[in-house]
Design an enzyme around this catalytic site. Structure first.
Site, short mmCIF file in Angstrom:
data_model
loop_
_atom_site.label_atom_id
_atom_site.label_comp_id
_atom_site.label_asym_id
_atom_site.label_seq_id
_atom_site.Cartn_x
_atom_site.Cartn_y
_atom_site.Cartn_z
N ASN A 155 0.84 -1.21 0.00
CA ASN A 155 0.00 0.00 0.00
C ASN A 155 0.87 1.26 0.00
O ASN A 155 0.56 2.23 -0.69
CB ASN A 155 -0.95 0.01 1.20
CG ASN A 155 -2.21 -0.76 0.91
OD1 ASN A 155 -3.06 -0.33 0.14
ND2 ASN A 155 -2.34 -1.95 1.51
N MET B 23 0.91 -2.65 12.33
CA MET B 23 0.22 -3.67 13.11
C MET B 23 0.27 -3.40 14.61
O MET B 23 0.43 -4.30 15.42
CB MET B 23 0.83 -5.06 12.81
CG MET B 23 0.68 -5.47 11.36
SD MET B 23 -1.04 -5.44 10.77
CE MET B 23 -1.68 -6.88 11.66
N ARG B 24 0.11 -2.15 14.97
CA ARG B 24 0.07 -1.83 16.40
C ARG B 24 -1.01 -0.79 16.64
O ARG B 24 -1.06 0.21 15.91
CB ARG B 24 1.44 -1.32 16.82
CG ARG B 24 1.64 -1.38 18.30
CD ARG B 24 3.08 -1.20 18.70
NE ARG B 24 3.28 -1.88 19.98
CZ ARG B 24 4.29 -1.64 20.79
NH1 ARG B 24 5.20 -0.76 20.46
NH2 ARG B 24 4.39 -2.28 21.93
N HIS C 281 -8.19 -0.93 5.86
CA HIS C 281 -8.56 -2.21 6.46
C HIS C 281 -9.24 -3.08 5.39
O HIS C 281 -10.11 -2.59 4.67
CB HIS C 281 -9.51 -1.97 7.64
CG HIS C 281 -9.84 -3.22 8.40
ND1 HIS C 281 -8.93 -3.82 9.26
CD2 HIS C 281 -10.95 -4.00 8.41
CE1 HIS C 281 -9.50 -4.91 9.78
NE2 HIS C 281 -10.71 -5.04 9.28
C1 GRF Z 1 -3.37 -4.67 3.88
O1 GRF Z 1 -4.24 -5.72 3.57
C2 GRF Z 1 -4.07 -3.62 4.71
O2 GRF Z 1 -5.42 -3.50 4.41
C3 GRF Z 1 -3.91 -4.17 6.11
O3 GRF Z 1 -2.63 -4.73 6.13
C4 GRF Z 1 -2.25 -5.13 4.82
C5 GRF Z 1 -0.96 -4.43 4.52
O4 GRF Z 1 -0.40 -4.83 3.29
N1 GRF Z 1 -4.11 -3.13 7.09
P1 GRF Z 1 0.85 -4.06 2.70
O5 GRF Z 1 1.95 -4.10 3.75
O6 GRF Z 1 0.43 -2.67 2.39
O7 GRF Z 1 1.24 -4.82 1.47
#
Ligand code: GRF
Length: 189
Positions: free
Chosen positions: A8, A85-86, A104
């Site tokens: 992303n 992830m926090r 999300h």
């Molecule tokens: C994505 O699916 C996002 O929606 C979720 O974590 C994942 C991250 O993927 N919050 P990336 O690291 O951007 O490839």
């Protein structure tokens, strides 16, 4: 801000480079996990990348203090969580009220929290998708900015559904950022 692969983040950086997010500049990429591939991707692009190891601090509060210190010098208008992830504390969220976004992989408020694609399949959902929302002190609970839908197909696995959603995430996040930036008050001179 990211913790993992950073696809992303790359989609956002690519869209900004193509001029699809007017007036956007990435001033910092912060990871709480030093080995996050997204951090390496940021360095490759010549962007300021900061590894702030969550395990190097006594607790979340101390870790957040250091992240806030780095952000203070980067002076971002908005902060985009991209696979970070926090959960952020209220103190952190209050430092940038309404200016922290998250993506999300579900149609919030459905399936907030971990493993939403697996839960969508377990519950027999016929559609899924992704959401960009404003971050508040809850988990995936803030105001929804934009959503995109995808179908759940027969034979889907969490992996195949995640891949279908991810394609949409990469278009959705830049669009949501452009919308949020356009609505910000003009900078004071
Ligand atoms: C994505 O699916 C996002 O929606 C979720 O974590 C994942 C991250 O993927 N919050 P990336 O690291 O951007 O490839």
């Amino acid at each position: 801000m990211l913790s993992g692969r950073g696809s992303n983040f790359e989609a956002i950086a690519d869209a900004a480079a193509r001029g699809e997010i007017p007036n956007a500049e990435i001033v910092a990429v912060v990871a709480d996990i030093p080995s996050a591939p997204g951090l390496e991707r940021a360095r490759h692009r010549g962007l300021p990348a900061y590894a702030i190891d969550r395990n190097a601090f006594e607790d979340r509060r101390a870790h957040e203090r250091e992240v806030l210190r780095v952000l203070e010098s980067a002076r971002p208008d908005i902060i985009c969580l991209a696979g970070y992830m926090r959960i952020l504390s209220r103190t952190f969220v209050d430092a940038y009220p309404g200016r922290i976004l998250n993506i999300h992989p579900s149609l919030l408020p459905r399936h907030a929290g971990l493993d939403p694609q697996r839960r969508a399949l377990q519950e027999g959902d016929v559609e899924s998708g992704c959401t960009v929302h404003v971050v508040d002190a809850g988990m995936d609970t803030g105001r929804v900015i934009l959503q995109r839908r995808v179908p759940v197909l027969p034979g889907d696995t969490p992996e195949s559904l995640s891949a279908r959603i991810l394609v949409e995430e990469h278009a959705l996040y830049p669009a949501a950022i452009a919308e949020v930036l356009a609505a910000l008050p003009p900078p004071r001179v």
